[in-house]
Motif scaffolding. Structure first.
Motif, mmCIF file in Angstrom:
data_model
loop_
_atom_site.group_PDB
_atom_site.id
_atom_site.type_symbol
_atom_site.label_atom_id
_atom_site.label_comp_id
_atom_site.label_asym_id
_atom_site.label_seq_id
_atom_site.Cartn_x
_atom_site.Cartn_y
_atom_site.Cartn_z
ATOM 1 N N LEU A 1 6.211 -13.236 1.480
ATOM 2 C CA LEU A 1 6.846 -14.599 2.032
ATOM 3 C C LEU A 1 8.189 -14.402 2.821
ATOM 4 C CD1 LEU A 1 5.869 -16.706 -1.265
ATOM 5 C CD2 LEU A 1 5.042 -16.597 0.999
ATOM 6 N N GLY A 2 8.784 -13.258 2.431
ATOM 7 C CA GLY A 2 9.983 -12.901 3.202
ATOM 8 C C GLY A 2 9.746 -12.409 4.541
ATOM 9 N N ARG A 3 8.509 -12.193 5.210
ATOM 10 C CA ARG A 3 8.077 -11.824 6.381
ATOM 11 C C ARG A 3 7.922 -12.896 7.260
ATOM 12 N NH1 ARG A 3 9.395 -8.218 3.741
ATOM 13 N NH2 ARG A 3 11.112 -8.622 4.970
ATOM 14 N N ASP A 4 8.155 -12.860 8.511
ATOM 15 C CA ASP A 4 7.969 -13.967 9.518
ATOM 16 C C ASP A 4 6.563 -13.854 9.859
ATOM 17 O OD1 ASP A 4 8.366 -16.120 11.173
ATOM 18 O OD2 ASP A 4 9.356 -15.000 12.710
ATOM 19 N N TRP A 5 5.779 -14.158 9.120
ATOM 20 C CA TRP A 5 4.207 -13.964 9.335
ATOM 21 C C TRP A 5 3.657 -15.629 9.332
ATOM 22 C CZ3 TRP A 5 3.090 -9.309 5.883
ATOM 23 C CH2 TRP A 5 3.574 -8.038 6.454
ATOM 24 N N GLY A 6 2.637 -15.710 10.046
ATOM 25 C CA GLY A 6 1.725 -16.898 9.748
ATOM 26 C C GLY A 6 1.025 -16.795 8.391
ATOM 27 N N LYS A 7 0.334 -18.103 8.030
ATOM 28 C CA LYS A 7 -0.084 -18.202 6.941
ATOM 29 C C LYS A 7 -1.650 -17.394 6.775
ATOM 30 C CE LYS A 7 -2.494 -21.645 3.865
ATOM 31 N NZ LYS A 7 -2.928 -23.286 3.972
ATOM 32 N N LEU A 8 -2.323 -17.226 7.782
ATOM 33 C CA LEU A 8 -3.645 -16.555 7.699
ATOM 34 C C LEU A 8 -3.199 -14.925 7.373
ATOM 35 C CD1 LEU A 8 -5.507 -18.088 10.276
ATOM 36 C CD2 LEU A 8 -5.896 -18.279 8.040
ATOM 37 N N LYS A 9 -2.214 -14.434 8.208
ATOM 38 C CA LYS A 9 -1.771 -12.911 8.350
ATOM 39 C C LYS A 9 -1.265 -12.773 6.863
ATOM 40 C CE LYS A 9 1.106 -9.436 10.298
ATOM 41 N NZ LYS A 9 1.849 -9.068 11.370
ATOM 42 N N ARG A 10 -0.287 -13.677 6.300
ATOM 43 C CA ARG A 10 0.305 -13.236 4.774
ATOM 44 C C ARG A 10 -1.050 -13.155 3.733
ATOM 45 N NH1 ARG A 10 4.944 -17.953 4.600
ATOM 46 N NH2 ARG A 10 6.679 -16.657 5.831
ATOM 47 N N LYS A 11 -2.054 -14.086 3.818
ATOM 48 C CA LYS A 11 -3.190 -14.206 3.067
ATOM 49 C C LYS A 11 -3.829 -13.129 3.215
ATOM 50 C CE LYS A 11 -7.119 -16.805 1.670
ATOM 51 N NZ LYS A 11 -8.251 -17.790 2.013
ATOM 52 N N LYS A 12 -4.269 -12.505 4.424
ATOM 53 C CA LYS A 12 -5.089 -11.551 4.716
ATOM 54 C C LYS A 12 -4.313 -10.077 4.181
ATOM 55 C CE LYS A 12 -8.788 -9.881 6.725
ATOM 56 N NZ LYS A 12 -8.898 -8.327 5.900
ATOM 57 N N VAL A 13 -3.046 -9.910 4.551
ATOM 58 C CA VAL A 13 -2.278 -8.737 3.953
ATOM 59 C C VAL A 13 -2.252 -8.555 2.607
ATOM 60 C CG1 VAL A 13 -0.194 -7.708 3.949
ATOM 61 C CG2 VAL A 13 -0.947 -8.499 6.032
ATOM 62 N N TYR A 14 -2.206 -9.800 1.921
ATOM 63 C CA TYR A 14 -2.169 -9.847 0.147
ATOM 64 C C TYR A 14 -3.473 -9.227 -0.137
ATOM 65 C CZ TYR A 14 -1.479 -11.715 -4.280
ATOM 66 O OH TYR A 14 -1.308 -11.779 -5.612
ATOM 67 N N GLU A 15 -4.521 -9.920 0.492
ATOM 68 C CA GLU A 15 -5.686 -9.849 -0.034
ATOM 69 C C GLU A 15 -6.252 -8.255 0.151
ATOM 70 O OE1 GLU A 15 -8.280 -12.661 1.812
ATOM 71 O OE2 GLU A 15 -8.038 -14.104 0.261
ATOM 72 N N ASP A 16 -6.076 -7.753 1.280
ATOM 73 C CA ASP A 16 -6.330 -6.321 1.530
ATOM 74 C C ASP A 16 -5.655 -5.307 0.844
ATOM 75 O OD1 ASP A 16 -8.419 -7.455 3.222
ATOM 76 O OD2 ASP A 16 -7.425 -6.783 5.256
ATOM 77 N N THR A 17 -4.377 -5.710 0.669
ATOM 78 C CA THR A 17 -3.274 -4.891 -0.038
ATOM 79 C C THR A 17 -3.845 -4.759 -1.714
ATOM 80 O OG1 THR A 17 -1.634 -5.461 1.334
ATOM 81 C CG2 THR A 17 -0.918 -4.264 -0.785
ATOM 82 N N LEU A 18 -4.416 -5.801 -2.268
ATOM 83 C CA LEU A 18 -4.843 -5.908 -3.603
ATOM 84 C C LEU A 18 -6.164 -5.075 -3.660
ATOM 85 C CD1 LEU A 18 -4.014 -9.501 -5.169
ATOM 86 C CD2 LEU A 18 -2.693 -7.180 -5.288
ATOM 87 N N GLN A 19 -7.031 -5.436 -2.759
ATOM 88 C CA GLN A 19 -8.063 -4.565 -2.602
ATOM 89 C C GLN A 19 -7.964 -3.142 -2.559
ATOM 90 O OE1 GLN A 19 -10.526 -4.928 0.888
ATOM 91 N NE2 GLN A 19 -12.251 -4.848 -0.197
ATOM 92 N N GLY A 20 -7.061 -2.732 -1.922
ATOM 93 C CA GLY A 20 -6.687 -1.215 -1.630
ATOM 94 C C GLY A 20 -6.167 -0.751 -3.019
ATOM 95 N N VAL A 21 -5.314 -1.568 -3.628
ATOM 96 C CA VAL A 21 -4.739 -1.071 -4.745
ATOM 97 C C VAL A 21 -5.747 -0.778 -5.815
ATOM 98 C CG1 VAL A 21 -3.047 -1.882 -6.712
ATOM 99 C CG2 VAL A 21 -2.527 -1.924 -4.356
ATOM 100 N N TYR A 22 -6.750 -1.933 -5.919
ATOM 101 C CA TYR A 22 -7.730 -1.841 -7.033
ATOM 102 C C TYR A 22 -8.556 -0.499 -6.958
ATOM 103 C CZ TYR A 22 -12.141 -2.780 -9.677
ATOM 104 O OH TYR A 22 -12.979 -2.762 -10.425
ATOM 105 N N LEU A 23 -8.968 -0.309 -5.400
ATOM 106 C CA LEU A 23 -10.035 0.890 -4.950
ATOM 107 C C LEU A 23 -9.490 2.109 -5.476
ATOM 108 C CD1 LEU A 23 -11.429 -0.223 -1.573
ATOM 109 C CD2 LEU A 23 -12.768 -0.398 -4.048
ATOM 110 N N LEU A 24 -7.985 2.244 -5.130
ATOM 111 C CA LEU A 24 -7.502 3.579 -5.348
ATOM 112 C C LEU A 24 -7.285 4.003 -6.836
ATOM 113 C CD1 LEU A 24 -6.393 5.890 -3.320
ATOM 114 C CD2 LEU A 24 -4.073 4.682 -3.618
ATOM 115 N N LEU A 25 -6.783 2.677 -7.685
ATOM 116 C CA LEU A 25 -6.359 2.994 -8.949
ATOM 117 C C LEU A 25 -7.520 2.558 -9.851
ATOM 118 C CD1 LEU A 25 -2.901 1.581 -9.027
ATOM 119 C CD2 LEU A 25 -3.429 4.068 -8.905
ATOM 120 N N ARG A 26 -8.710 2.364 -9.474
ATOM 121 C CA ARG A 26 -9.655 1.884 -10.522
ATOM 122 C C ARG A 26 -10.190 2.731 -11.536
ATOM 123 N NH1 ARG A 26 -15.100 0.364 -7.510
ATOM 124 N NH2 ARG A 26 -14.706 2.463 -6.576
ATOM 125 N N ARG A 27 -10.200 4.137 -11.111
ATOM 126 C CA ARG A 27 -10.589 5.065 -12.066
ATOM 127 C C ARG A 27 -9.317 5.254 -12.996
ATOM 128 N NH1 ARG A 27 -13.789 10.074 -8.808
ATOM 129 N NH2 ARG A 27 -15.907 8.972 -8.247
#
Length: 523
Positions: free
Chosen positions: A329-355
């Motif tokens: 939220l502190g970045r000067d990004w649009g709504k769609l980009k904020r949502k996409k960065v958030y979702e993909d980051t969480l997806q990457g965190v889950y995939l990397l730390l799942r085991r």
């Protein structure tokens, strides 16, 4: 001599297999496999008790109980005191009083394990709460008091009982109790003690915590534990749901609102189901399904099924989500980009730390460290895509997730190649020599060739012209084979020619109709 004969016999069998037909060999192998399996099982049961105990010593308590339920022989061996005394010491921090305890080490372990599991999660176990708190300000039933003797910190009001009843429960002499009495109730026979004070008195009187355990186990040896076992079975079936529900809804008011906001942040959900948040009719299972980590916890897949460690991992995960949302939220990004960065980051965190999450506790710092790396990779992919439509398209590529997890530039090159081929189709369409084709193509086909158009996987099915062209484009984008590109070009030009012929036919028909409709001149 016997050894020599058996060796010769085995050698002859091997040679006979070499000269046998393939069918005979297969049949022989099947028989050998089945016989070897049964022989292996027989050999396990034919081992002496000492060897079996050495093997079973490597098992955890739950596995030891399971293997003991397979047959009578293993039940007998797995009930050996030497196996359970080590688990008793490791689980409860005190040695098992073998010489003086009337209960076996196995039974004592099971009873204490059930009680500790229930008491540890008293905050979310309504059944046990009813047993302990129903008689307030009076103490609970003596059966439950006897278990509470083992606990230093008990969330109950002061004990109000006659000394004659306190003495057998805590095992402290009445004379000692009378010297420690600080307050008496209206009834002269009833005295008031704090639970922690009685615990310390019991430890001091018995001489050690181990002897307090011994006293409680000996007292419980004559009791019926059906109710405790029933409550533990219920807890075992519902422990993940209970703990998750408590964690999700029983936060202090400011933290509760904050958790709800973070939990639903940029998450597609049903407003009607979320409207009953924290209420009796709330669909908690639905809320758990909104995140992959909470879905895993709900099914007992975190921290090797340890509900307490698992819920700590979940709490640390959403603490990381809070930090991540604040950063985005502190970045000067649009709504769609904020949502996409958030979702993909969480997806990457889950995939990397799942085991790692499924094996042990993951702290907030570990989550946040991985999240920062994942977020930087997501931003690289966003820059590569050049626009949101292509970004949504490349997320379906297997290389997209592989780059998120590994950071290997090779996978990023595959993504770039995909987009480069998409640009190549676009540039070919806009060549000057293809101007006529652009003008003649239907809109549904023209849009498929644009760089900023997403080809949905649903559009790949069917026999329509657009579906056929979509499949060819999709094959070229994924494979990079020139053959598919030529097929795309050929199909586009063929469609343009077909439309050209259709327009010419319509023009001729129109001109012909006008000639017939024109007024005839006089002779």
């Amino acid at each position: 001599m016997a050894l020599h004969v058996s060796w010769e016999h085995e050698l002859q069998e091997q040679f006979s297999l070499l000269s046998a037909t393939s069918v005979e060999v297969e049949n022989k192998c099947e028989i050998d496999i089945s016989q070897s399996g049964s022989t292996t099982n027989a050999y396990l049961l034919h081992l002496c008790d000492e060897v079996l105990i050495l093997i079973l010593r490597e098992l955890d308590p739950m596995s030891l109980l399971r293997i003991g339920s397979t047959c009578r022989s293993l039940f007998r061996v797995s009930s050996c005191n030497s196996l359970w005394t080590q688990h008793f010491q490791a689980s409860f921090g005190v040695p098992f009083p073998t010489a003086t305890c009337s209960a076996s080490a196995k039974n004592a372990f099971c009873l204490l394990f059930m009680w500790r599991a229930l008491f540890r999660n008293l905050h979310c176990n309504r059944s046990l709460q009813e047993k302990l708190f129903a008689e307030i300000p009076n103490p609970p039933h003596k059966y439950w008091i006897q278990w509470l003797v083992l606990e230093e910190n008990v969330p109950l009001p002061s004990v109000r009982l006659p000394c004659i009843e306190i003495e057998p429960l805590w095992g402290v002499d009445q004379d000692v109790l009378e010297t420690k009495i600080k307050e008496k109730c209206e009834d002269a026979d009833i005295v008031k003690f704090e639970w922690k004070e009685l615990y310390n008195l019991a430890v001091e009187h018995h001489g050690s915590v181990e002897l307090v355990f011994q006293h409680v186990l000996n007292q419980h040896d004559r009791n019926d534990h059906t109710e405790l076992q029933s409550m533990y079975r219920q807890y075992s079936q519902c422990r993940f749901q209970w703990l998750f529900t408590y964690w999700l809804f029983r936060q202090p008011p400011p933290f509760n609102r904050q958790l709800r906001s973070i939990y639903l942040q940029w998450r597609q959900h049903s407003k009607s189901k979320v409207a009953s948040w924290g209420e009796t009719l709330c669909d908690v299972h639905y809320l758990a399904s909104l995140h992959r980590i909470t879905s895993d916890y709900w099914r007992g897949r975190l921290a090797r099924g340890d509900e307490t460690v698992g819920i700590q991992t979940v709490e640390n995960y959403f603490s990381m989500c809070k930090s991540l949302v604040a950063w985005i939220l502190g970045r000067d990004w649009g709504k769609l980009k904020r949502k996409k960065v958030y979702e993909d980051t969480l997806q990457g965190v889950y995939l990397l730390l799942r085991r790692e999450m499924r094996e042990t506790l993951v702290e907030h710092e570990r989550f946040w460290q991985v999240a920062k790396v994942q977020m930087s990779r997501v931003c690289v992919l966003e820059e590569t895509a050049a626009n949101y439509v292509n970004w949504k398209m490349i997320e379906t590529l297997p290389y997209y997730k592989l780059y998120l997890v590994t950071g290997n530039s090779l996978y990023l090159d595959y993504v770039k190649g995909f987009l480069r081929r998409k640009r190549l189709i676009h540039n070919w369409l806009y060549l000057e020599e293809n101007t006529w084709a652009r003008q003649l193509l239907p809109d549904e086909l023209f849009s498929l060739l644009e760089f900023d158009t997403k080809i949905a996987q649903d559009s790949l099915h069917g026999d329509s012209t657009s579906a056929q062209l979509s499949r060819l484009i999709w094959l070229y984008l994924h494979s990079g084979h020139q053959l598919y590109l030529e097929a795309v070009k050929g199909m586009v030009l063929e469609c343009a020619h077909a439309n050209l012929g259709f327009y010419q036919y319509q023009t001729e028909a129109h001109d012909h109709a006008q000639e017939h409709c024109a007024p005839h001149g006089g002779r």
